[in-house]
Design an enzyme around this catalytic site. Sequence first.
Site, mmCIF file in Angstrom:
data_model
loop_
_atom_site.group_PDB
_atom_site.id
_atom_site.type_symbol
_atom_site.label_atom_id
_atom_site.label_comp_id
_atom_site.label_asym_id
_atom_site.label_seq_id
_atom_site.Cartn_x
_atom_site.Cartn_y
_atom_site.Cartn_z
ATOM 1 N N ASP A 23 93.913 24.314 -31.338
ATOM 2 C CA ASP A 23 93.813 24.792 -32.715
ATOM 3 C C ASP A 23 95.079 25.539 -33.108
ATOM 4 O O ASP A 23 95.802 26.062 -32.249
ATOM 5 C CB ASP A 23 92.617 25.742 -32.867
ATOM 6 N N ARG A 66 85.492 27.915 -29.125
ATOM 7 C CA ARG A 66 84.935 28.674 -30.248
ATOM 8 C C ARG A 66 83.406 28.648 -30.218
ATOM 9 O O ARG A 66 82.745 29.658 -30.488
ATOM 10 C CB ARG A 66 85.454 28.112 -31.574
ATOM 11 N N ASP A 113 86.310 31.545 -35.399
ATOM 12 C CA ASP A 113 87.473 32.301 -34.941
ATOM 13 C C ASP A 113 87.880 33.267 -36.052
ATOM 14 O O ASP A 113 87.256 33.304 -37.116
ATOM 15 C CB ASP A 113 88.626 31.381 -34.514
#
Length: 319
Positions: free
Chosen positions: A46, A180, A88
């Site tokens: 990410d 996550r 997040d």
Amino acid sequence: MARKRGRDIDGWLILDKPLGPTSTDMVNKLRWAFDAKKAGHGGTLDPLASGVLPIAFGKATRTIPYIMDATKRYEFTLSFGESRTTDDREGEVLATSDSRPTDEQIRSVLPALTGNVMQVPPVFSALRVGGQRAYDLARAGKPPELPPRPARIDSISLVSRPDADTALFEVQSGKGVYMRSLARDIALACATVGHISVLRRTKCGPFDLSHAMTVDEIALDKQAQTVDNANALPAPLLDAATALVDIPALAVTEAEGRTLVWGQSLDPATLSHPMPAVPQEDDFLWRAMIGEHVLGLCHVRDGRLRAARMMENHEFFGE
């Protein structure tokens, strides 16, 4: 004028990906810097994640599936007290809680989240739903209901508690596990809410941080090249076959290797070098080698040894 296609470059660059850019951003940037004809990456990180991002050039791209399937290791910080839309720190706050678990409570929930589990992916993920990316639907205000997916989490360790609001974990996992989601689920199992605030990948298959280079260590500026170093690479590459070092080796002769490369099969019982005695599960792979050179991967199907994915072709044999 036709667009220049780039150079034939083979090998792996292990990038210590910085925070901010996407994995695709980094592949495009490095492909341009290396003037490479073909490039890809082994395992998405990410934008808010850093760490080991294997980038493949040329023949190394043929081994990307094996890096994608490989064991990975992560470190992440779980911040308690707020759940977020993205799971997040980038997302908007969904819910809050004043509850903060003790170390003992955290450790007590980890066994249930370890092993072969079912995991609900983050709504902000690249999974396709009805032909659209889940994150596109979420951004349009239509977050999809994503079903649980099988995930393999080998180990979860509570490393430290910097304070009551945060906990640092180390995780080893298989393919397709969302850190996550894991952070979210740890918080929920502790009867609170939370999200990942820091995420770093420290290992991806055979590659770890000891192999990784930062962006600053790579000569990305083409303008700095001179006539003398115009063909030099911005950074040294690892051999394309490095991604396969964890796969058992099978020695073959030149004649046997040629047969495999041409797509023909061999009788395992007649090989010049007997196949090692190891447990052979479905799709068990062998790393076919002539001396120290890796030809590619093969497996036994219907009683015959066949090519699974070759890194070399007939040109290797001068044909």
